[in-house]
Scaffold this motif. Sequence first.
Motif, short mmCIF file in Angstrom:
data_model
loop_
_atom_site.label_atom_id
_atom_site.label_comp_id
_atom_site.label_asym_id
_atom_site.label_seq_id
_atom_site.Cartn_x
_atom_site.Cartn_y
_atom_site.Cartn_z
N VAL A 212 12.87 6.85 -10.94
CA VAL A 212 12.57 5.87 -9.89
C VAL A 212 13.57 5.87 -8.74
O VAL A 212 13.33 5.24 -7.71
CB VAL A 212 12.47 4.46 -10.51
CG1 VAL A 212 13.86 3.85 -10.72
CG2 VAL A 212 11.59 3.54 -9.69
N GLY A 213 14.69 6.60 -8.87
CA GLY A 213 15.72 6.57 -7.84
C GLY A 213 15.21 7.06 -6.49
O GLY A 213 15.39 6.38 -5.46
N LEU A 214 14.54 8.20 -6.47
CA LEU A 214 14.03 8.75 -5.21
C LEU A 214 12.93 7.86 -4.64
O LEU A 214 12.88 7.63 -3.42
CB LEU A 214 13.50 10.17 -5.43
CG LEU A 214 12.95 10.89 -4.19
CD1 LEU A 214 14.01 10.96 -3.09
CD2 LEU A 214 12.46 12.29 -4.55
N VAL A 215 12.07 7.32 -5.50
CA VAL A 215 10.99 6.44 -5.05
C VAL A 215 11.58 5.18 -4.41
O VAL A 215 11.15 4.75 -3.34
CB VAL A 215 10.07 6.05 -6.22
CG1 VAL A 215 8.99 5.07 -5.76
CG2 VAL A 215 9.43 7.29 -6.83
N ALA A 216 12.58 4.58 -5.08
CA ALA A 216 13.21 3.37 -4.55
C ALA A 216 13.89 3.64 -3.22
O ALA A 216 13.79 2.84 -2.27
CB ALA A 216 14.21 2.81 -5.56
N ILE B 187 4.87 -0.69 -12.36
CA ILE B 187 4.65 -2.14 -12.22
C ILE B 187 5.87 -2.78 -11.56
O ILE B 187 5.74 -3.65 -10.69
CB ILE B 187 4.38 -2.78 -13.60
CG1 ILE B 187 3.03 -2.29 -14.15
CG2 ILE B 187 4.37 -4.31 -13.50
CD1 ILE B 187 2.80 -2.64 -15.61
N GLY B 188 7.06 -2.33 -11.95
CA GLY B 188 8.29 -2.87 -11.35
C GLY B 188 8.38 -2.59 -9.87
O GLY B 188 8.83 -3.45 -9.10
N MET B 189 7.96 -1.40 -9.44
CA MET B 189 7.97 -1.07 -8.02
C MET B 189 7.00 -1.97 -7.25
O MET B 189 7.32 -2.47 -6.16
CB MET B 189 7.60 0.39 -7.80
CG MET B 189 8.72 1.39 -8.05
SD MET B 189 10.20 1.18 -6.99
CE MET B 189 9.49 1.25 -5.35
N ALA C 167 0.83 -1.21 0.00
CA ALA C 167 0.00 0.00 0.00
C ALA C 167 0.86 1.25 0.00
O ALA C 167 0.59 2.22 -0.73
CB ALA C 167 -0.93 -0.01 1.21
N VAL C 168 1.93 1.26 0.81
CA VAL C 168 2.85 2.40 0.84
C VAL C 168 3.52 2.57 -0.52
O VAL C 168 3.64 3.69 -1.04
CB VAL C 168 3.91 2.20 1.94
CG1 VAL C 168 5.04 3.22 1.80
CG2 VAL C 168 3.28 2.30 3.33
N CYS C 169 3.96 1.46 -1.10
CA CYS C 169 4.62 1.51 -2.40
C CYS C 169 3.68 2.07 -3.47
O CYS C 169 4.08 2.91 -4.28
CB CYS C 169 5.09 0.11 -2.79
SG CYS C 169 6.04 0.07 -4.33
N PHE C 170 2.43 1.64 -3.45
CA PHE C 170 1.46 2.14 -4.43
C PHE C 170 1.25 3.64 -4.25
O PHE C 170 1.14 4.39 -5.23
CB PHE C 170 0.14 1.39 -4.28
CG PHE C 170 -0.88 1.73 -5.32
CD1 PHE C 170 -0.60 1.55 -6.67
CD2 PHE C 170 -2.12 2.25 -4.97
CE1 PHE C 170 -1.54 1.86 -7.64
CE2 PHE C 170 -3.06 2.57 -5.93
CZ PHE C 170 -2.77 2.38 -7.28
N GLY C 171 1.22 4.08 -2.99
CA GLY C 171 1.10 5.51 -2.73
C GLY C 171 2.27 6.29 -3.30
O GLY C 171 2.09 7.37 -3.89
N LEU C 172 3.49 5.76 -3.17
CA LEU C 172 4.67 6.43 -3.73
C LEU C 172 4.63 6.43 -5.26
O LEU C 172 5.01 7.43 -5.89
CB LEU C 172 5.94 5.72 -3.25
CG LEU C 172 6.30 5.89 -1.77
CD1 LEU C 172 7.47 4.97 -1.39
CD2 LEU C 172 6.66 7.33 -1.46
N VAL D 42 17.60 -0.75 -9.07
CA VAL D 42 17.88 0.52 -8.41
C VAL D 42 17.72 0.39 -6.90
O VAL D 42 18.54 0.90 -6.12
CB VAL D 42 16.97 1.64 -8.97
CG1 VAL D 42 17.14 2.92 -8.17
CG2 VAL D 42 17.28 1.89 -10.44
N TYR D 43 16.66 -0.33 -6.47
CA TYR D 43 16.44 -0.56 -5.03
C TYR D 43 17.65 -1.24 -4.41
O TYR D 43 18.06 -0.90 -3.29
CB TYR D 43 15.19 -1.42 -4.85
CG TYR D 43 14.75 -1.60 -3.41
CD1 TYR D 43 13.80 -0.77 -2.84
CD2 TYR D 43 15.25 -2.64 -2.62
CE1 TYR D 43 13.36 -0.94 -1.54
CE2 TYR D 43 14.83 -2.81 -1.32
CZ TYR D 43 13.88 -1.97 -0.78
OH TYR D 43 13.47 -2.14 0.52
#
Length: 288
Positions: A199-203, A70-72, A53-58, A262-263
């Motif tokens: 995606v760097g900041l999100v990861a 989708i990768g996240m 849920a947190v990941c989807f929010g990001l 990246v993660y």
Amino acid sequence: MDSALSTVGLPLALGIIMFGLGLSLTPDDFRRVGQHPRAVVVALACQLILLPAVCFGLVLLFDLPALLGIGMMLLAASPGGTSANLFSHLFHGDVALNVTLTAINSVIAIFTLPVITNLAIAWYDREDTVSLQFLKVVEVFAIVLVPVLIGMLVRERRPDFAARMDKPVRIGSAVILAVLVIAILVDQRENVGDYLADVGLVAALFCAVSLVVGYVIPKVAGIVESQAIASSMEIGVHNATLAIYVAVEVLDSTEISVPAAVYSLFMFAFAAIWGYALSRRIRSASTA
């Protein structure tokens, strides 16, 4: 990604990692749930419900492109990695709980990973280009669980060999992941700058949130310190190799594997920094 690496190297790499996990498991690791039910339930709830849920929010907050989003979500649905046990050991976590969580979540993820990933695919309306079909789920099931079962069988019959192989397999797993990350970034070198910007900041945020949530929620729930540390490492250190395998081999998209790669650039550094911070806080509290 190079065809030989993706069709032979990647499944073999994941198989070796899951075999190594099996060498550290016994049937008692699954039975141990009854001894620490609250710690297991809280950690699994964080990993299976709260973190996706947190990941989807990001993903929504940063408006990621479809394949990176989708990768996240694929990464968020992946279970804890074998390195979580090492970090837990280094920073005085309950390693037995890590082993139990990894064992249980690796099985549960066979069912939850396709569900979460397909929901992400449906959200982006990408059914025409990527899909996670039943036969592919069976394929993932086989490459994840069969090596684990073989490893467990080897441990039961040759415990001395399993003990000797523990450290080499852990080191090998880290090397394999590093090679995969480099291969993905090289394969996507023309776009890697854009991907890191996207995606760097999100990861990085997702990694930090995973580690903190994995510690704070169990503490709030009354879980003891060592088990909260174990939960934090289990939730923050994902099985990125599995996410990369599903992206490249099952979904046939190197771009979807980029968030996991990246993660991984952040994962080990953040886990080490977080574990050190927790250790210092614990030492300070004990001497106060």
